[in-house]
Design a protein around this motif. Sequence first.
Motif, mmCIF file in Angstrom:
data_model
loop_
_atom_site.group_PDB
_atom_site.id
_atom_site.type_symbol
_atom_site.label_atom_id
_atom_site.label_comp_id
_atom_site.label_asym_id
_atom_site.label_seq_id
_atom_site.Cartn_x
_atom_site.Cartn_y
_atom_site.Cartn_z
ATOM 1 N N ILE A 98 0.834 -1.212 0.000
ATOM 2 C CA ILE A 98 0.000 0.000 0.000
ATOM 3 C C ILE A 98 0.868 1.261 0.000
ATOM 4 N N SER A 99 1.902 1.279 0.842
ATOM 5 C CA SER A 99 2.769 2.460 0.901
ATOM 6 C C SER A 99 3.549 2.648 -0.400
ATOM 7 N N SER A 100 3.899 1.552 -1.075
ATOM 8 C CA SER A 100 4.567 1.654 -2.377
ATOM 9 C C SER A 100 3.655 2.306 -3.404
ATOM 10 N N TRP A 101 2.382 1.938 -3.362
ATOM 11 C CA TRP A 101 1.383 2.544 -4.252
ATOM 12 C C TRP A 101 1.271 4.045 -3.989
ATOM 13 N N LEU A 102 1.284 4.430 -2.721
ATOM 14 C CA LEU A 102 1.220 5.855 -2.363
ATOM 15 C C LEU A 102 2.470 6.600 -2.832
ATOM 16 N N CYS A 103 3.640 5.954 -2.757
ATOM 17 C CA CYS A 103 4.881 6.578 -3.255
ATOM 18 C C CYS A 103 4.764 6.889 -4.744
ATOM 19 N N GLY A 104 4.245 5.931 -5.506
ATOM 20 C CA GLY A 104 4.116 6.123 -6.949
ATOM 21 C C GLY A 104 3.151 7.232 -7.311
ATOM 22 N N LEU A 105 2.135 7.460 -6.473
ATOM 23 C CA LEU A 105 1.127 8.491 -6.751
ATOM 24 C C LEU A 105 1.557 9.887 -6.312
ATOM 25 N N ALA A 106 2.637 9.999 -5.523
ATOM 26 C CA ALA A 106 3.017 11.276 -4.898
ATOM 27 C C ALA A 106 3.247 12.384 -5.930
ATOM 28 N N PRO A 107 2.531 13.528 -5.778
ATOM 29 C CA PRO A 107 2.683 14.632 -6.733
ATOM 30 C C PRO A 107 3.778 15.626 -6.338
ATOM 31 N N THR A 108 4.183 15.617 -5.071
ATOM 32 C CA THR A 108 5.194 16.568 -4.588
ATOM 33 C C THR A 108 6.204 15.824 -3.707
ATOM 34 N N LEU A 109 7.358 16.480 -3.453
ATOM 35 C CA LEU A 109 8.378 15.845 -2.621
ATOM 36 C C LEU A 109 7.892 15.584 -1.194
ATOM 37 N N VAL A 111 4.956 14.890 -0.062
ATOM 38 C CA VAL A 111 4.052 13.735 -0.089
ATOM 39 C C VAL A 111 4.851 12.453 -0.304
ATOM 40 N N LEU A 112 5.815 12.505 -1.218
ATOM 41 C CA LEU A 112 6.655 11.337 -1.477
ATOM 42 C C LEU A 112 7.452 10.952 -0.235
ATOM 43 N N LEU A 113 7.996 11.944 0.457
ATOM 44 C CA LEU A 113 8.779 11.658 1.667
ATOM 45 C C LEU A 113 7.899 11.053 2.755
ATOM 46 N N ALA A 114 6.668 11.555 2.893
ATOM 47 C CA ALA A 114 5.743 10.997 3.882
ATOM 48 C C ALA A 114 5.437 9.535 3.567
ATOM 49 N N ALA A 115 5.216 9.250 2.278
ATOM 50 C CA ALA A 115 4.935 7.867 1.872
ATOM 51 C C ALA A 115 6.157 6.979 2.080
ATOM 52 N N ARG A 116 7.354 7.540 1.859
ATOM 53 C CA ARG A 116 8.588 6.764 2.059
ATOM 54 C C ARG A 116 8.825 6.485 3.547
ATOM 55 N N VAL A 117 8.468 7.444 4.402
ATOM 56 C CA VAL A 117 8.573 7.210 5.854
ATOM 57 C C VAL A 117 7.659 6.050 6.256
ATOM 58 N N LEU A 118 6.412 6.069 5.743
ATOM 59 C CA LEU A 118 5.474 4.976 6.032
ATOM 60 C C LEU A 118 6.016 3.658 5.497
#
Length: 520
Positions: A98-109, A111-118
């Motif tokens: 699920i978190s990998s899916w959120l990383c791929g969808l991230a529109p800004t840094l 958001v991407l960093l938050a998904a990578r932390v998760l």
Amino acid sequence: MSTAPAAPSAPPPLKGGQLVLATIAVALATFMNVLDSSIANVAIPTISGNLGVSVDEGTWVVTVFAAANAVSIPLTGWLTQRIGQIKLFVGAILLFVISSWLCGLAPTLPVLLAARVLQGAVAGPLIPLSQAILLGSYPKEKASMALSLWAMTAVVGPIAGPALGGWITDSYSWSWIFYINIPVGLFAASVTWFIYRKRESATRKAPIDTVGLALLIAWVASLQIMLDKGRDLDWFSSPLIVWLGIIALIAFALFVVWELTDANPVVDLRLFAGRNFFGGTVAISVAYGVFFGNLVLLPQWMQQYLNYRSVDAGLVTAPLGIFAVILAPVMGRVLPRTDARVVATMAFIGFAIVFFMRSNYVIEIDTWHLVLPTLLQGIPMALFFVPLTSIILSGLAPSKIPAAAGLSNFARVFCGAVGTSLAGNAWTDRIALHHERLTEQANANNPAFMQSLQASQSALNVSEAQARGLFDFTVNTQAAMMGLNDIFFASAVIFILIIPLIWITKRAKGGGGGAAAGAH
């Protein structure tokens, strides 16, 4: 995990095709985790460009994952007691998907960093549990082979990551370096649950060390942010960096005191009182930090200064896996009859030789001379994980092994994040130093420089401004090369200097396999 059934009533080892399929599923989960620690390395310039941030800021994509992963690893033992080994492992895989899916969808840094932390946080239990599950699936006499198979996936992930990340980034989109985890994770979770669901460990409501966990998060996060932002904010001239340093220092001191006195510590620091655990853990952590820091820098340099595409930079690092994969199973057979300290020493000497070879790089270097050290590095990689893991686990009571595996993995992963930050900072500083030295005579008062500039204008039929621009480009490229060579040379020296840590340990009986087998 300490309340698991006694060894005699533990489930019997798996056999035949079921063992093969189970090994593949558990290995894929491990591979998916370690792959994501390095797959973004070659994509950092592309991600940074697409999201409108600097490459330095883009590097956070790697470091926040490692830091979050390091913090969550020590919770594995407590979570296993509360949830059960198999449910926790399968649940962690699904949350990782699920978190990998959120990383791929991230529109800004952000958001991407938050998904990578998760993503890093939910990945924490995967490495320690994959070791425990594999060891429980094999007969005790084949514990070294189980560790070797685990090490093969742990080694191949960081190797395959840059090549796979480069190909995906160039051919499709950087988002797909995260989307590929979805089918792999779903397969690994479903097969693991199908085979292991009736082999669940016992559970109980174990107390959680909330104070220790809060202090752990405080000092790890403060230190990581300080290292990542220090250069941008001119280090301790910035009040933010000063406060981060103070928070990290105080939180770490309180963390050590609290964990040594608490009845149920989130991290059992008393394990460091053992010579084998102390020497092995410090050695593997420092070595991994140096190795991983260089693994991040090398593709960045090739893309920024040698004009390599992402896929080409990744392919240059891919040969690292050839010897690592070939020799990893051999280690499972050889280690029980060999002194693990000798094998680990050979690995460190091999790393030192490889980094010394790289310290002689030149701007005009061809692809073969980039590939050769990478190919040879696969040999010490194969001799690296299993012997040191055997040393770390040897001599420990079976009840201590889960905590020891969790703490040693925490130290190793955290040092990987710190090593990435330190290597990046050191490279930037060395580039500035060499640039200053190379240009100190490049001024209008130096007849030789002006004569060389005029010669370039005539030879290339360009203006003086264009000739100066070409000179600046050449100097920047040379300074980056010299700075990277400094990092490589320092890495070689570090590997030699940490060899004595291996020899403060006692010889692991049977190569450590017996101790490791206690993880049943």
